[in-house]
Design a protein around this motif. Structure first.
Motif, PDB file in Angstrom:
ATOM      1  N   TRP A  23       0.855  -1.181   0.000  1.00  0.00           N
ATOM      2  CA  TRP A  23       0.000   0.000   0.000  1.00  0.00           C
ATOM      3  C   TRP A  23       0.900   1.244   0.000  1.00  0.00           C
ATOM      4  CZ3 TRP A  23      -5.172  -0.115  -0.674  1.00  0.00           C
ATOM      5  CH2 TRP A  23      -5.840  -1.317  -0.412  1.00  0.00           C
ATOM      6  N   ALA A  52       1.420   7.015  -6.858  1.00  0.00           N
ATOM      7  CA  ALA A  52       1.756   5.590  -6.861  1.00  0.00           C
ATOM      8  C   ALA A  52       0.482   4.755  -7.014  1.00  0.00           C
ATOM      9  CB  ALA A  52       2.478   5.213  -5.571  1.00  0.00           C
ATOM     10  N   GLU A  53       0.647   3.527  -7.503  1.00  0.00           N
ATOM     11  CA  GLU A  53      -0.497   2.642  -7.699  1.00  0.00           C
ATOM     12  C   GLU A  53      -0.413   1.446  -6.760  1.00  0.00           C
ATOM     13  OE1 GLU A  53      -0.992   1.437 -11.717  1.00  0.00           O
ATOM     14  OE2 GLU A  53      -1.694   3.396 -12.396  1.00  0.00           O
ATOM     15  N   GLU A  55      -1.833  -2.168  -6.504  1.00  0.00           N
ATOM     16  CA  GLU A  55      -2.542  -3.193  -7.256  1.00  0.00           C
ATOM     17  C   GLU A  55      -3.455  -3.952  -6.311  1.00  0.00           C
ATOM     18  OE1 GLU A  55      -1.634  -6.869 -10.383  1.00  0.00           O
ATOM     19  OE2 GLU A  55       0.017  -5.837  -9.342  1.00  0.00           O
ATOM     20  N   ARG A  73      -5.966   4.943   2.211  1.00  0.00           N
ATOM     21  CA  ARG A  73      -5.449   5.469   0.956  1.00  0.00           C
ATOM     22  C   ARG A  73      -6.639   6.001   0.170  1.00  0.00           C
ATOM     23  NH1 ARG A  73      -1.883   4.449   3.746  1.00  0.00           N
ATOM     24  NH2 ARG A  73       0.012   3.223   3.383  1.00  0.00           N
ATOM     25  N   GLY A  75      -7.926   8.075  -3.456  1.00  0.00           N
ATOM     26  CA  GLY A  75      -7.492   8.385  -4.813  1.00  0.00           C
ATOM     27  C   GLY A  75      -8.557   8.000  -5.810  1.00  0.00           C
ATOM     28  N   ARG A  76      -8.132   7.290  -6.875  1.00  0.00           N
ATOM     29  CA  ARG A  76      -9.070   6.867  -7.910  1.00  0.00           C
ATOM     30  C   ARG A  76      -8.823   5.412  -8.285  1.00  0.00           C
ATOM     31  NH1 ARG A  76     -12.317  10.526 -10.146  1.00  0.00           N
ATOM     32  NH2 ARG A  76     -11.943  12.710  -9.625  1.00  0.00           N
ATOM     33  N   ALA A  77      -9.916   4.697  -8.531  1.00  0.00           N
ATOM     34  CA  ALA A  77      -9.825   3.307  -8.966  1.00  0.00           C
ATOM     35  C   ALA A  77      -9.661   3.279 -10.474  1.00  0.00           C
ATOM     36  CB  ALA A  77     -11.073   2.526  -8.552  1.00  0.00           C
ATOM     37  N   GLU A  78      -8.521   2.773 -10.909  1.00  0.00           N
ATOM     38  CA  GLU A  78      -8.204   2.700 -12.339  1.00  0.00           C
ATOM     39  C   GLU A  78      -7.924   1.247 -12.690  1.00  0.00           C
ATOM     40  OE1 GLU A  78      -8.131   5.316 -14.342  1.00  0.00           O
ATOM     41  OE2 GLU A  78      -7.877   7.082 -13.050  1.00  0.00           O
ATOM     42  N   ALA A 119      -6.356  -1.219  -9.996  1.00  0.00           N
ATOM     43  CA  ALA A 119      -5.441  -0.542  -9.084  1.00  0.00           C
ATOM     44  C   ALA A 119      -6.074   0.724  -8.513  1.00  0.00           C
ATOM     45  CB  ALA A 119      -4.138  -0.191  -9.802  1.00  0.00           C
ATOM     46  N   LEU A 120      -5.523   1.156  -7.396  1.00  0.00           N
ATOM     47  CA  LEU A 120      -5.895   2.421  -6.790  1.00  0.00           C
ATOM     48  C   LEU A 120      -4.732   3.387  -6.965  1.00  0.00           C
ATOM     49  CD1 LEU A 120      -7.727   4.192  -4.913  1.00  0.00           C
ATOM     50  CD2 LEU A 120      -6.448   3.224  -2.993  1.00  0.00           C
ATOM     51  N   THR A 121      -4.962   4.489  -7.671  1.00  0.00           N
ATOM     52  CA  THR A 121      -3.951   5.524  -7.819  1.00  0.00           C
ATOM     53  C   THR A 121      -4.042   6.455  -6.624  1.00  0.00           C
ATOM     54  OG1 THR A 121      -4.112   5.418 -10.236  1.00  0.00           O
ATOM     55  CG2 THR A 121      -3.066   7.360  -9.292  1.00  0.00           C
TER      56      THR A 121
END
Length: 270
Positions: free
Chosen positions: A167, A173-174, A176, A211, A213-216, A219-221
């Protein structure tokens, strides 16, 4: 859901707020056979972001009695400010004393409640209807977390149990992710918030890491990070740490009470 909620000692409340998805650990209580939480006024700023009128109540703590897994229910919530603490003391205090040792120390008896008056005012949040109930895997490892995602304006968030090998904390950072139920994450760039919590045996230390961010894709950016996973539960405070923690809790609760009373126009109104 209410049966699982009633039997559990720790749970999670998740919502989509003004700053995006969010979640905090809570003490699960029951009001008129409905899942409920009674947040101390130290959480006032978090409550202020709950503008959608909907939330998800989850039980994923590995210490819960439901060894088969976790459960999450989402729907509309009723939010009430109990600045005198009358509703909390009459309907919910005894439940919380059984489940939460700090409340037993601070509010088990009239003298204790007078001395620790700042602990009694609460924000009461009740799940008034279960629009959706889903089974989800419990958090079994230190790397496991709840992933809270926005799914639409005014809707309750999507909540899944996920895990990651690492994490990272650095912005950009991503991490996974793998959903613990085996399904694909299929992030489409939506806002996301991953968090978990752990506590010492006496619950004086109840820590949350997260954490956001955004789910891409899968992965979570990361945009913002606090804390990190830990396999071991926190140890109890020593004497000096306990004093400092108590001072911090008192200050945060008093500040929340003062802010809420100022909004209400006079002290003690709810």
């Amino acid at each position: 859901m209410v049966t699982v909620w009633r039997r559990s000692t720790a749970a999670e409340m998740c919502w989509t707020g003004t700053a995006g998805p969010a979640g905090i650990p809570v003490v699960p209580l029951v009001w008129d056979d409905l899942p409920c939480v009674a947040l101390p006024m130290a959480h006032l700023d978090a409550v202020d972001t709950m503008t959608s009128g909907r939330a998800a109540f989850a039980v994923t703590d590995p210490g819960s009695e439901e060894a088969s897994g976790g459960l999450v229910a989402s729907g509309p919530v009723d939010i009430r400010f109990d600045l005198e603490g009358a509703r909390f003391v009459e309907h919910l205090l005894e439940q919380e004393i059984v489940k939460h040792p700090p409340t037993r120390l601070r509010a088990d008896g009239l003298m204790a409640r007078r001395e620790n008056w700042w602990w009694v005012p609460r924000v009461l949040i009740t799940l008034t209807a279960e629009e959706e109930v889903r089974e989800i895997p419990a958090r079994r490892r230190g790397e496991d977390a709840l992933l809270v995602r926005a799914v639409g304006t005014g809707a309750a968030p999507r909540v899944d149990t996920v895990t990651a090998r690492a994490w990272p904390e650095e912005p950009g950072a991503e991490a996974e992710l793998w959903r613990r139920d085996g399904a694909a994450l299929q992030g489409a760039g939506e806002p996301a918030f991953a968090f978990a919590h752990r506590n010492s045996p006496d619950f004086e230390r109840w820590e949350r890491w997260y954490r956001s961010g955004r789910a891409e894709g899968e992965a979570l950016t990361v945009v913002e990070a606090t804390g990190s996973p830990d396999q071991e539960p926190p140890r109890p405070y020593n004497l000096l740490e306990r004093f400092r923690n108590h001072r911090d809790v008192v200050r945060a609760c008093k500040e929340g009470v003062a802010k809420a009373e100022a909004r209400a126009g006079h002290p003690g109104s709810g």
